[in-house]
Scaffold this motif. Structure first.
Motif, short mmCIF file in Angstrom:
data_model
loop_
_atom_site.label_atom_id
_atom_site.label_comp_id
_atom_site.label_asym_id
_atom_site.label_seq_id
_atom_site.Cartn_x
_atom_site.Cartn_y
_atom_site.Cartn_z
N GLN A 1 0.84 -1.19 0.00
CA GLN A 1 0.00 0.00 0.00
C GLN A 1 0.88 1.24 0.00
OE1 GLN A 1 -2.40 -0.23 3.47
NE2 GLN A 1 -0.84 0.55 4.83
N ARG A 2 0.34 2.32 -0.52
CA ARG A 2 1.09 3.56 -0.60
C ARG A 2 1.09 4.24 0.76
NH1 ARG A 2 -0.82 6.35 -6.23
NH2 ARG A 2 0.04 4.75 -7.59
N GLN A 3 2.17 4.92 1.02
CA GLN A 3 2.26 5.71 2.24
C GLN A 3 1.80 7.13 1.92
OE1 GLN A 3 3.06 4.72 5.29
NE2 GLN A 3 3.30 2.63 4.59
N ALA A 4 1.16 7.76 2.89
CA ALA A 4 0.71 9.13 2.72
C ALA A 4 1.94 10.04 2.64
CB ALA A 4 -0.18 9.54 3.88
N PRO A 5 1.85 11.11 1.85
CA PRO A 5 3.00 12.00 1.76
C PRO A 5 3.24 12.72 3.08
CG PRO A 5 1.12 12.93 0.61
CD PRO A 5 0.74 11.54 1.03
N LEU A 6 4.47 13.09 3.31
CA LEU A 6 4.81 13.82 4.54
C LEU A 6 4.31 15.25 4.42
CD1 LEU A 6 8.45 12.54 5.06
CD2 LEU A 6 6.40 11.81 6.25
N VAL A 7 3.73 15.73 5.49
CA VAL A 7 3.24 17.11 5.52
C VAL A 7 3.79 17.79 6.77
CG1 VAL A 7 1.14 16.66 4.23
CG2 VAL A 7 1.13 16.42 6.69
N ILE A 8 3.94 19.08 6.68
CA ILE A 8 4.39 19.85 7.84
C ILE A 8 3.16 20.21 8.65
CG2 ILE A 8 5.51 21.98 8.58
CD1 ILE A 8 7.12 21.88 5.99
N PRO A 9 3.12 19.84 9.91
CA PRO A 9 1.93 20.16 10.71
C PRO A 9 1.85 21.67 10.96
CG PRO A 9 3.62 19.15 12.06
CD PRO A 9 4.11 19.09 10.67
N PRO A 10 0.64 22.21 11.04
CA PRO A 10 0.50 23.64 11.27
C PRO A 10 0.91 24.04 12.69
CG PRO A 10 -1.64 22.59 11.21
CD PRO A 10 -0.64 21.55 10.85
N ASP A 11 0.84 23.10 13.63
CA ASP A 11 1.20 23.39 15.01
C ASP A 11 2.48 22.65 15.34
OD1 ASP A 11 1.31 24.09 17.64
OD2 ASP A 11 -0.39 22.84 18.26
N THR B 1 3.43 16.65 20.12
CA THR B 1 4.38 15.65 20.63
C THR B 1 4.63 14.62 19.54
OG1 THR B 1 2.58 14.34 21.51
CG2 THR B 1 3.60 15.93 23.00
N PRO B 2 5.84 14.12 19.40
CA PRO B 2 6.10 13.13 18.37
C PRO B 2 5.41 11.81 18.70
CG PRO B 2 8.04 13.46 19.73
CD PRO B 2 7.03 14.47 20.17
N PRO B 3 5.04 11.04 17.67
CA PRO B 3 4.37 9.76 17.93
C PRO B 3 5.33 8.75 18.53
CG PRO B 3 4.80 10.01 15.60
CD PRO B 3 5.18 11.31 16.25
N ALA B 4 4.76 7.78 19.21
CA ALA B 4 5.57 6.70 19.79
C ALA B 4 6.09 5.80 18.67
CB ALA B 4 4.72 5.89 20.76
N PRO B 5 7.29 5.28 18.81
CA PRO B 5 7.82 4.39 17.76
C PRO B 5 6.95 3.15 17.60
CG PRO B 5 9.54 5.02 19.32
CD PRO B 5 8.25 5.50 19.88
N GLY B 6 6.62 2.84 16.36
CA GLY B 6 5.82 1.65 16.06
C GLY B 6 4.33 1.85 16.20
#
Length: 135
Positions: free
Chosen positions: A36-46, A50-55
């Motif tokens: 499946q395709r991965q969504a493109p990376l986007v810069i968050p407006p805020d 907090t960064p997501p947890a690994p995995g």
């Protein structure tokens, strides 16, 4: 002549042996339908997020099956006022309504012999079907 025959048989045997799979050249290939395709990376407006947890799975995406169901059938549709009114007037159904249908006190419509014959027909591909035309 004898050397040519032996050479021809050896070449034929080598060609025939290359058609089979010996396990030396076989390898596991990825399933092209499971990719499946991965969504493109986007810069968050805020930027204070907090960064997501690994995995951890992405919160904005689901599995491929969920995305397919969403694409095919869409999300839950809003009901119109007329549909809400109809559903509220219908009321709740009885839990055992399917078992009460065959009761002798239940009013039902006689489907006739033709419909009963069609329903009772055995399954098949239709090759043994026959037609009778009344005169």
């Amino acid at each position: 002549m004898r050397k040519a025959t032996i050479l021809f048989l050896a070449a034929g045997s080598a060609l025939l042996a290359s058609c089979g799979s010996t396990g030396l050249l076989d390898r596991e290939r990825p399933d092209e339908f499971a990719v499946q395709r991965q969504a493109p990376l986007v810069i968050p407006p805020d930027f204070d997020l907090t960064p997501p947890a690994p995995g951890a799975p992405r919160p904005t995406e689901g599995t491929a099956a969920q995305q397919a169901m969403e694409a095919l059938f869409g999300g839950p549709a809003q009901r119109s006022a007329a549909e809400n009114n109809t559903i509220s007037r219908a009321g709740e159904s009885e839990p055992g309504i399917r078992s009460a249908v065959g009761d002798t006190q239940t009013f039902s419509v006689d489907k006739g012999n033709t419909t009963q014959t069609i329903i009772a027909a055995p399954e098949g591909d239709g090759q043994d079907a026959s037609v009778s035309v009344p005169s």
